[in-house]
Motif scaffolding. Structure first.
Motif, PDB file in Angstrom:
ATOM      1  N   LEU A 140       0.836  -1.198   0.000  1.00  0.00           N
ATOM      2  CA  LEU A 140       0.000   0.000   0.000  1.00  0.00           C
ATOM      3  C   LEU A 140       0.874   1.254   0.000  1.00  0.00           C
ATOM      4  CD1 LEU A 140      -2.579  -1.106   2.716  1.00  0.00           C
ATOM      5  CD2 LEU A 140      -3.070  -0.845   0.266  1.00  0.00           C
ATOM      6  N   PHE A 164       3.730   2.301   2.653  1.00  0.00           N
ATOM      7  CA  PHE A 164       4.193   1.114   3.374  1.00  0.00           C
ATOM      8  C   PHE A 164       5.492   0.600   2.766  1.00  0.00           C
ATOM      9  CE2 PHE A 164       0.043   1.639   5.019  1.00  0.00           C
ATOM     10  CZ  PHE A 164       0.013   0.983   6.254  1.00  0.00           C
ATOM     11  N   ARG A 185      -4.140  -0.938   6.667  1.00  0.00           N
ATOM     12  CA  ARG A 185      -3.804   0.433   7.068  1.00  0.00           C
ATOM     13  C   ARG A 185      -4.426   0.769   8.428  1.00  0.00           C
ATOM     14  NH1 ARG A 185      -1.796   4.358   4.045  1.00  0.00           N
ATOM     15  NH2 ARG A 185      -2.344   3.311   2.075  1.00  0.00           N
ATOM     16  N   TYR A 186      -5.685   0.344   8.616  1.00  0.00           N
ATOM     17  CA  TYR A 186      -6.370   0.633   9.873  1.00  0.00           C
ATOM     18  C   TYR A 186      -5.754  -0.174  11.011  1.00  0.00           C
ATOM     19  CZ  TYR A 186      -9.662   2.387   6.426  1.00  0.00           C
ATOM     20  OH  TYR A 186     -10.217   3.047   5.367  1.00  0.00           O
ATOM     21  N   THR A 221      -2.496   1.389  12.051  1.00  0.00           N
ATOM     22  CA  THR A 221      -2.717   2.662  12.738  1.00  0.00           C
ATOM     23  C   THR A 221      -3.100   2.439  14.189  1.00  0.00           C
ATOM     24  OG1 THR A 221      -3.429   3.720  10.681  1.00  0.00           O
ATOM     25  CG2 THR A 221      -4.072   4.796  12.741  1.00  0.00           C
TER      26      THR A 221
END
Length: 600
Positions: free
Chosen positions: A483, A486, A594-595, A598
């Motif tokens: 992504l 990343f 991604r979540y 995070t």
């Protein structure tokens, strides 16, 4: 017990090593499946190891460390022209049957690695045929329809794998018998280079050409079996060591049939599927090169329409003389023809074979591998009954030349025609390229995105060539370390990939954080019946050459397959070995990598 439909080797091994599954569990499930499948097709097996012996073998294995045995508890089947101690060898001819004192060399090596022989499978008698109809023990059918042949001569072995009854099966391949049944049952058929697997303990068909072959659900499983079973054997006169010869896997040239040589016997759906296969291989980094099929076709004619049929008589000369009346009528007729040839004819045939080998050797200067249809089309049982020789010849149109020209081959599924029947393609390359050939065929198979065996994905191709995706640009969905922002995103940047969309997968995917991954990365798997919110992905566009280079950099347990997006569109994307993925942490509820990163 909840074993997967297809008994993939790595999935079973992972479960056994995690102690969530035992060889006893596997044996009980396999026996139950075989008994249930016999109602649908009772002709798969000629003989089976008694259940009590199978359970005793499982208990024996459970006393050993699973990590020490590369095929620990893995169930397999053996074509009944290969010896297994304790079971008769019939070659599908009861009058020929004998009790071997020891198992064939390949069977011994597989058992020593922890595999479990389940039984002996049906075949065209004396391995003479590509139809699977020449046996007094019944005629197995394709797992997709009782009206269609399973393909031969390794008929039962292919069905046993495709129906999920065993993890892999041994067949034999002289004229295509390890490839045609694979195509007709939506599985992989790996035909090794001649002599790599010992033929000691094999009832020969044509001893100078015979290969023991491997049926499996994936090319990685098939190659694993070949690697374990292969070794030089002084008892087998044509035995050879595997002196590996590399193939280019990132960018390569592949030989294809010219339009005028593409023969599918009227099946336009298969013609479309072959064209799609060519385009898909282009997307994986290949450049198509048209080949001259004439010398290959002329070579193939030597096998049944020339003096090489004499070798089939040599294999069973005394039995043919004393028990001709006990043989299948079609098999007997084929072998009877051997008596019309003279020694001069045989040597002239050998000279022609070597001449064709010289021509074929020069062909490899133009391309690295061939991509051919495995067979023009599948045939019905009634067609074989009506025209037994013609139907058999049709099925060998693209296979008969391979062993005569000393080549390796790997047959893989290539989709389904509009009638719902399977089609396959075969990767063919020079001898000793077995490992890289399996790897390249495996990349194609994974990119196709179809399930294997009877568990196929129910989405047959349309009839029109326009439905085939363009090979000029490729859409690739990434879900984790590639992504934007990343650690591995640079691999997309160096191929000038363009972000086209940020979207989600269809709802039936799960995401797992993989253990001990460097850099950290997730594994995406599809779970039929699961309903979630989908996982966030970024969809990038690459040119075909860049996509091919990118795919070549992908390492196990990852692979590139077909992913369904939330809008129903299919694109290429990252998938992960299910066994490896599920050994990690389920992070599906976070909605995406991604979540998850995070929140950490």
């Amino acid at each position: 017990m909840n074993l997967p439909n297809m008994l993939q080797i790595e999935s079973l091994l992972s479960a056994c090593r995690a102690e969530t599954l035992t060889p006893t569990d596997i044996v009980r499930e396999v026996v139950a499946r075989i008994n249930a499948y016999a109602v649908k097709d009772p002709a798969v097996w000629i003989s089976r190891v008694p259940t009590e012996r199978l359970l005793a073998r499982a208990v024996e294995l459970e006393g050993q460390p699973a990590a020490d045995l590369p095929l620990y508890g893995i169930p397999f089947a053996v074509k009944d022209n290969i010896d297994v101690a304790g079971l008769p060898t019939t070659a599908a001819c009861p009058a020929f049957a004998y009790e071997p004192s020891e198992s064939a060399e390949v069977v011994q090596r597989l058992e020593a690695a922890g595999a479990i022989v389940i039984g002996k499978t049906n075949l065209d008698q004396f391995a003479t045929g590509l139809v699977g109809m020449r046996s007094p023990y019944g005629q197995p059918h394709s797992v997709f329809s009782p009206e269609y042949v399973s393909g031969g001569s390794s008929s039962g072995s292919a069905v046993a794998v495709a129906a999920g009854l065993v993890s892999f099966a041994l067949g034999t391949d002289t004229a295509g018998s390890g490839r045609v049944p694979a195509a007709f049952n939506n599985i992989v058929g790996l035909k090794p280079s001649r002599g790599i697997l010992s033929t000691y303990g094999l009832v020969p068909a044509c001893e100078s050409l015979d290969c023991i072959s491997v049926f499996a659900g994936s090319t990685s499983d098939a190659w694993k079996v070949e690697r374990i079973a292969g070794a030089p054997d002084e008892r087998a006169p044509y035995s050879r060591a595997l002196c590996s010869r590399p193939l280019p896997l990132t960018t390569f040239r592949f030989g294809i049939l010219r339009k005028e040589d593409r023969f599918f016997d009227g099946n336009e759906g298969n013609a479309v599927l072959y064209a799609r296969a060519i385009r898909l291989l282009e997307q994986l980094g290949g450049t198509p090169v048209e080949l001259d099929f004439a010398p290959l076709k002329n070579t193939a004619a030597l096998l049944y329409s020339g003096p090489f049929v004499v070798e089939r008589l040599a294999a069973i000369k005394e039995f043919h003389r004393t028990h001709r009346k006990d043989m299948d009528p079609t098999v007997g007729t084929i072998i009877d023809d051997a008596e019309k040839y003279t020694a001069t004819d045989v040597f002239e045939g050998i000279y022609r074979q070597h001449g064709f080998q010289q021509v074929a050797q020069r062909m490899w200067a133009d391309f690295d591998v061939m991509l051919l249809p495995t067979a023009p089309r599948i045939v019905t049982k009634q067609e074989v009954i009506d025209r037994p020789i013609a139907a058999n010849s049709l099925l060998g149109a693209y296979t008969n030349f391979v062993n005569l020209l000393d080549m390796a081959a790997c047959a893989v599924p290539a989709g389904f025609a509009p009638d719902g029947l399977p089609f396959g393609v075969t990767f063919v390359a020079p001898a000793f390229t077995d490992e890289d050939l399996a790897a390249l065929a495996g990349r194609f198979h994974e990119a196709l995105g179809e399930a294997v065996g009877a568990a196929r994905t129910d989405r047959p191709m349309g009839e029109k060539a326009e439905e085939i995706p363009s090979s000029e640009r490729v859409l690739l969905a990434v879900v984790g370390a590639h992504l934007k922002g990343f650690p591995l995103h640079w691999q997309l940047e160096q191929e000038h990939a363009v972000l086209r969309a940020t979207t989600r997968t269809a709802p039936d995917y799960r995401l797992f954080a993989l253990p001990n991954a460097t850099p950290p990365k997730p594994g995406l798997v599809r779970e039929r019946g699961f309903v979630g919110e989908g996982l966030e992905v970024e969809v990038y566009e690459l040119d075909a050459a860049g996509f091919g280079r990118f795919v070549a950099s992908v390492l196990q347990p990852m692979s590139i397959g077909r992913i369904t997006l939330a809008d129903g569109k299919e694109v290429c994307g990252f998938l992960c070995s299910e066994a490896v993925a599920r050994s990690g942490t389920d992070i599906t509820e976070t909605g995406g990598w991604r979540y998850y990163m995070t929140e950490r």
